[in-house]
Design an enzyme around this catalytic site. Sequence first.
Site, PDB file in Angstrom:
ATOM      1  N   HIS A  13     -37.141 -52.929 -16.860  1.00 23.33           N
ATOM      2  CA  HIS A  13     -38.332 -53.767 -17.635  1.00 23.33           C
ATOM      3  C   HIS A  13     -37.897 -53.824 -19.324  1.00 23.33           C
ATOM      4  O   HIS A  13     -36.827 -53.119 -19.542  1.00 23.33           O
ATOM      5  CB  HIS A  13     -39.719 -53.149 -17.706  1.00 23.33           C
ATOM      6  N   HIS A  32     -44.993 -47.096 -17.621  1.00 21.71           N
ATOM      7  CA  HIS A  32     -44.273 -47.419 -18.803  1.00 21.71           C
ATOM      8  C   HIS A  32     -45.280 -47.358 -19.908  1.00 21.71           C
ATOM      9  O   HIS A  32     -46.542 -47.509 -19.755  1.00 21.71           O
ATOM     10  CB  HIS A  32     -43.352 -48.813 -18.891  1.00 21.71           C
ATOM     11  N   HIS A  44     -46.069 -49.779 -22.087  1.00 18.23           N
ATOM     12  CA  HIS A  44     -46.623 -50.804 -22.789  1.00 18.23           C
ATOM     13  C   HIS A  44     -48.166 -50.713 -22.800  1.00 18.23           C
ATOM     14  O   HIS A  44     -48.599 -50.266 -21.757  1.00 18.23           O
ATOM     15  CB  HIS A  44     -46.416 -52.132 -21.817  1.00 18.23           C
ATOM     16  N   ASP A  68     -50.703 -52.568 -21.876  1.00 20.96           N
ATOM     17  CA  ASP A  68     -51.434 -53.143 -20.769  1.00 20.96           C
ATOM     18  C   ASP A  68     -51.484 -52.016 -19.457  1.00 20.96           C
ATOM     19  O   ASP A  68     -52.240 -52.285 -18.477  1.00 20.96           O
ATOM     20  CB  ASP A  68     -51.357 -54.477 -20.102  1.00 20.96           C
ATOM     21  N   HIS A  69     -50.607 -50.702 -19.370  1.00 22.48           N
ATOM     22  CA  HIS A  69     -50.509 -50.019 -18.674  1.00 22.48           C
ATOM     23  C   HIS A  69     -50.647 -48.591 -19.195  1.00 22.48           C
ATOM     24  O   HIS A  69     -50.906 -47.638 -18.484  1.00 22.48           O
ATOM     25  CB  HIS A  69     -49.051 -50.025 -18.095  1.00 22.48           C
TER      26      HIS A  69
END
Lengths: 303, 303
Positions: B140, B60, B62, B64-65
Amino acid sequence: MRLTILGCHSATPRVNAFPTSQYLEINDRHFIIDCGEGTQRQMRKYKVGYAKINHIFISHLHGDHFYGLVGLLSTFGILNREKELHVYGPKGIKEATEMLLNISQSHAKYELIFHELSSSKSELIFEDEKVSVHTIPLKHRVYTNGFLFKEKSKPKKLHIQNINNYPEIDKADYLNIKAGKDIVLESGEIIPNEELTIASEKPKSFAYCSDTSFLPSIIPIIKDADLLYHEATFLSDKEDLAKKTLHSTALQAATIAKEANVKQLILGHYSGRYKNIELFQEEAKTIFNETLLSEPGKVIELV
Amino acid sequence: MRLTILGCHSATPRVNAFPTSQYLEINDRHFIIDCGEGTQRQMRKYKVGYAKINHIFISHLHGDHFYGLVGLLSTFGILNREKELHVYGPKGIKEATEMLLNISQSHAKYELIFHELSSSKSELIFEDEKVSVHTIPLKHRVYTNGFLFKEKSKPKKLHIQNINNYPEIDKADYLNIKAGKDIVLESGEIIPNEELTIASEKPKSFAYCSDTSFLPSIIPIIKDADLLYHEATFLSDKEDLAKKTLHSTALQAATIAKEANVKQLILGHYSGRYKNIELFQEEAKTIFNETLLSEPGKVIELV
């Protein structure tokens, strides 16, 4: 004035190398200069308080100076920052950054204000009562600016002991004295301002120049700076490669420092091909002795 | 099959925390799964060869990914990569990534091929003769997929010693034997395939599930996997917060592992509020004993 090196290496990733970012404390202002990938972690490591940062200056949009910006802005949102934040950088920085924040649905409470730069001339981009910031147009493969950070003159302090020698001087005169005026007593005697005040420290200045080819046209802009950060991606053995990639050698950085009559030079942006960065200092010192080396975590205090 | 944890923490930056990224070696294929900021450096640290990577899977968008992807792609360009690279991720990933690469004028010689995902159902997104990859739709705050990586059955090996007991069997029959067929001798006697072959290893599978709320609908998809990575951002003391932010607790991850009858569970994506990550393992083990903890640099080998 206090400069903390957060990262000082060029783009190729290495385990103990970090792309360019610096933290500048100047007259109670707190600036981040460039923001390569991993800057937010380096800030944590060297205890740079996120909440203090209200202004971020990006020299150019190459990844090793810019790809850490969106992560930092996103983290400010996660931490519920409310204070507005100003970002200065090349035209295009707003659209790219906002797109990334939007795609991540990183909703933040704080206002993010972009100041996009496109001039090829030095311009004043920030000013308040304590500090001014001018761009330093550089020459690189994309549109690039360095930044000249200058403290403003601090107000003079009263020399109370000397003032008390003249009972006629009233507290109402203090503002005039601080402003640098002489005092005329009723007798007509003139008391020179120098006798009534303590000289304040000379304002400091810091010139940040990365990335750029050897560019003597910056010399008048950075003249007499207290500290110059100048990129030195290569040693003179690779002067051809420096020219081709629009970077500088340590010797070229030292030449700029000498011609501009700066007090200290600090080098950085070392190419990964050099294992021993002390060679950069050695090369620069052959013509400019007051040369330092950037290393992650290094702090330079100018007092 | 070999999994290397490059980063396993949630978004808030800490000095010794790294956002999510994993390196999976499966049947001679080399995959990066998620790519938080700093992944390219973690790859260097744990000696993951850049040149081996031909496929990157992003769960996804976001930060931090995802915020480490463009830096890695840019570095591939700097290093003169020529092999094409495939990136799988949510719709929007192509435009955002290409914009960042363009703004940095990161010209690369290699072809970058995006496979944008938007289905809410599990689908086959990669397949060759050795490996298949299916999405695992997760729940999510933004559109998110996990990924199920499966080895394909390896061809049976001939049991030459046993085959030699039957001089009638010709080399021309070997392909049929490898394909699992029984052999009928002229006498009419049937030699069962099991006697003529050595059983090959059972194909392994790895299910990657981050980020997601507790989602029992994934159980049929990941059923009997050899290894399940499941996010555990919180402990059960913060089950309400997990629900609100669409994350999972360690107990919920363990529940999924147990119900899906996987062989091993590995937890990660720990919230920064927990200083002692062993508590995650303790909580999960109360219902699923074969629970491991992600840590940067940790390697899990399945043989």
